[in-house]
Design an enzyme around this catalytic site. Structure first.
Site, PDB file in Angstrom:
ATOM      1  N   GLY A 106      -1.570   8.038  -3.053  1.00  0.00           N
ATOM      2  CA  GLY A 106      -0.780   7.060  -3.779  1.00  0.00           C
ATOM      3  C   GLY A 106      -0.476   7.584  -5.172  1.00  0.00           C
ATOM      4  N   ASP A 143       8.717   4.751   1.566  1.00  0.00           N
ATOM      5  CA  ASP A 143       7.303   4.761   1.183  1.00  0.00           C
ATOM      6  C   ASP A 143       7.017   5.914   0.232  1.00  0.00           C
ATOM      7  OD1 ASP A 143       4.530   4.602   1.129  1.00  0.00           O
ATOM      8  OD2 ASP A 143       4.241   5.088   3.246  1.00  0.00           O
ATOM      9  N   GLY A 144       6.558   5.548  -0.970  1.00  0.00           N
ATOM     10  CA  GLY A 144       6.116   6.555  -1.937  1.00  0.00           C
ATOM     11  C   GLY A 144       6.872   6.466  -3.247  1.00  0.00           C
ATOM     12  N   GLY A 145       6.143   6.186  -4.316  1.00  0.00           N
ATOM     13  CA  GLY A 145       6.759   6.157  -5.637  1.00  0.00           C
ATOM     14  C   GLY A 145       7.726   5.000  -5.851  1.00  0.00           C
ATOM     15  N   SER A 202       0.600   1.708  -5.872  1.00  0.00           N
ATOM     16  CA  SER A 202       0.176   1.662  -7.269  1.00  0.00           C
ATOM     17  C   SER A 202       1.006   0.692  -8.102  1.00  0.00           C
ATOM     18  CB  SER A 202       0.208   3.063  -7.875  1.00  0.00           C
ATOM     19  OG  SER A 202       1.422   3.701  -7.584  1.00  0.00           O
ATOM     20  N   GLY A 228      -0.310  11.418   1.712  1.00  0.00           N
ATOM     21  CA  GLY A 228      -1.679  11.834   1.415  1.00  0.00           C
ATOM     22  C   GLY A 228      -2.278  11.095   0.228  1.00  0.00           C
ATOM     23  N   SER A 239       0.863  -1.443  -0.066  1.00  0.00           N
ATOM     24  CA  SER A 239      -0.012  -0.461   0.587  1.00  0.00           C
ATOM     25  C   SER A 239      -1.442  -0.690   0.114  1.00  0.00           C
ATOM     26  CB  SER A 239       0.422   0.955   0.237  1.00  0.00           C
ATOM     27  OG  SER A 239      -0.630   1.831   0.574  1.00  0.00           O
TER      28      SER A 239
HETATM   29  C1  DX5 Z   1       1.299   7.990   0.906  1.00  0.00           C
HETATM   30  C2  DX5 Z   1       1.211   6.633   1.557  1.00  0.00           C
HETATM   31  C3  DX5 Z   1       1.861   5.575   0.767  1.00  0.00           C
HETATM   32  C4  DX5 Z   1       1.265   5.399  -0.604  1.00  0.00           C
HETATM   33  C5  DX5 Z   1       2.214   4.671  -1.479  1.00  0.00           C
HETATM   34  O1  DX5 Z   1       0.615   8.900   1.683  1.00  0.00           O
HETATM   35  O2  DX5 Z   1       1.821   6.654   2.824  1.00  0.00           O
HETATM   36  O3  DX5 Z   1       1.893   4.347   1.481  1.00  0.00           O
HETATM   37  O4  DX5 Z   1       0.061   4.712  -0.555  1.00  0.00           O
HETATM   38  O5  DX5 Z   1       1.634   4.596  -2.739  1.00  0.00           O
HETATM   39  P1  DX5 Z   1       2.515   4.532  -4.061  1.00  0.00           P
HETATM   40  O6  DX5 Z   1       3.346   3.291  -3.957  1.00  0.00           O
HETATM   41  O7  DX5 Z   1       1.509   4.473  -5.148  1.00  0.00           O
HETATM   42  O8  DX5 Z   1       3.363   5.768  -4.082  1.00  0.00           O
HETATM   43 ZN    ZN Z   2       2.287   4.704   3.877  1.00  0.00          ZN
END
Ligand code: DX5
Ligand code: ZN
Length: 222
Positions: free
Chosen positions: A149, A181-183, A204, A147, A8
């Site tokens: 990362g 997607d996320g974490g 991240s 919203g 991302s």
């Molecule tokens: C959240 C985004 C994700 C996010 C993922 O709103 O859709 O794509 O950037 O970031 P990480 O991997 O740090 O959770």
């Molecule tokens: Zn995303």
């Protein structure tokens, strides 16, 4: 199924986006995940079609555009013409407009020759998008509220991934791309893959890693 890693670029330095995209490709990533936020569907604003247009010539990887915006139909043309390869839209943004808005949006995306997908937030049952699985090239299960990362993975995503894969298999689409997607990090990636996900978004965990290519491998469980 082949595991695809989608960095991302939300976690990249926006002043050096071209280099970030080149780093993703050089490090063995499979897709570039572009997080589009409008300051309304989610609090922050990120970028629009112009960013997609500008990074398009910097990589051969498919551009995976995740629209976290209200009224997504108004923007499809711009992202399609900018060079998006796949565009995903949120169930929640569509269902508040009308019952057919999600289906119509997916068909609009396809009319540009672009792949399409539906997304569900952590508090929305994945069953809500089962009626459009047949239209989707990919479905996206959010494992954080969109919203920002750097948030912590919400474990209830695992069961939703399992249900999505089961439904895809039972409805004759066993190869459907299921994205999460996320974490996502080396630990949560393994759980998601075991449950049936094959496209892993990571911001991240990749952009803060000392070695981007090793981190990509780590997400693949290598
Ligand atoms: C959240 C985004 C994700 C996010 C993922 O709103 O859709 O794509 O950037 O970031 P990480 O991997 O740090 O959770
Ligand atoms: Zn995303």
């Amino acid at each position: 199924m082949q595991i695809k890693i989608a960095p991302s670029i939300l976690s990249a330095d926006f002043s050096r986006m071209g280099e970030a995209v080149e780093l993703c490709e050089k490090s063995g990533a499979d897709l570039i995940h572009c997080d589009v936020m409008d300051g309304s569907f989610v609090g922050p604003i990120t970028f629009g079609g112009q960013m997609v247009k500008n990074i398009r010539p910097r990589t051969k990887l498919p551009l995976d555009v995740h629209l976290m915006i209200e009224h997504p139909q108004t923007q499809i043309k711009f992202f399609a013409e900018a060079g998006a390869d796949i565009i995903t839209v949120h169930y929640e943004a569509c269902s508040k407009i009308s019952q057919s808005y999600l289906k119509d949006t997916l068909e609009l995306i396809k009319s540009y020759g672009v792949k399409c997908g539906a997304v569900v937030n952590p508090d929305v049952p994945v069953e809500n998008i089962f009626p459009v699985f047949g239209l989707c090239d990919m479905v996206l299960i959010m494992s954080v509220f969109p919203g920002y990362g750097g948030q912590k993975f919400i474990p209830s995503a695992i069961e939703k991934i399992r249900l999505a894969r089961e439904y895809a298999v039972n409805t004759g689409k066993p190869e459907l791309d299921i994205e999460v997607d996320g974490g996502i990090n080396a630990q949560t990636a393994g759980q998601c893959v075991a449950a049936g996900a094959n496209v892993l978004v990571a911001g991240s965990a990749l952009f803060s890693a000392p070695d981007f290519a090793s981190a990509v491998k780590g997400l693949r469980g290598q």
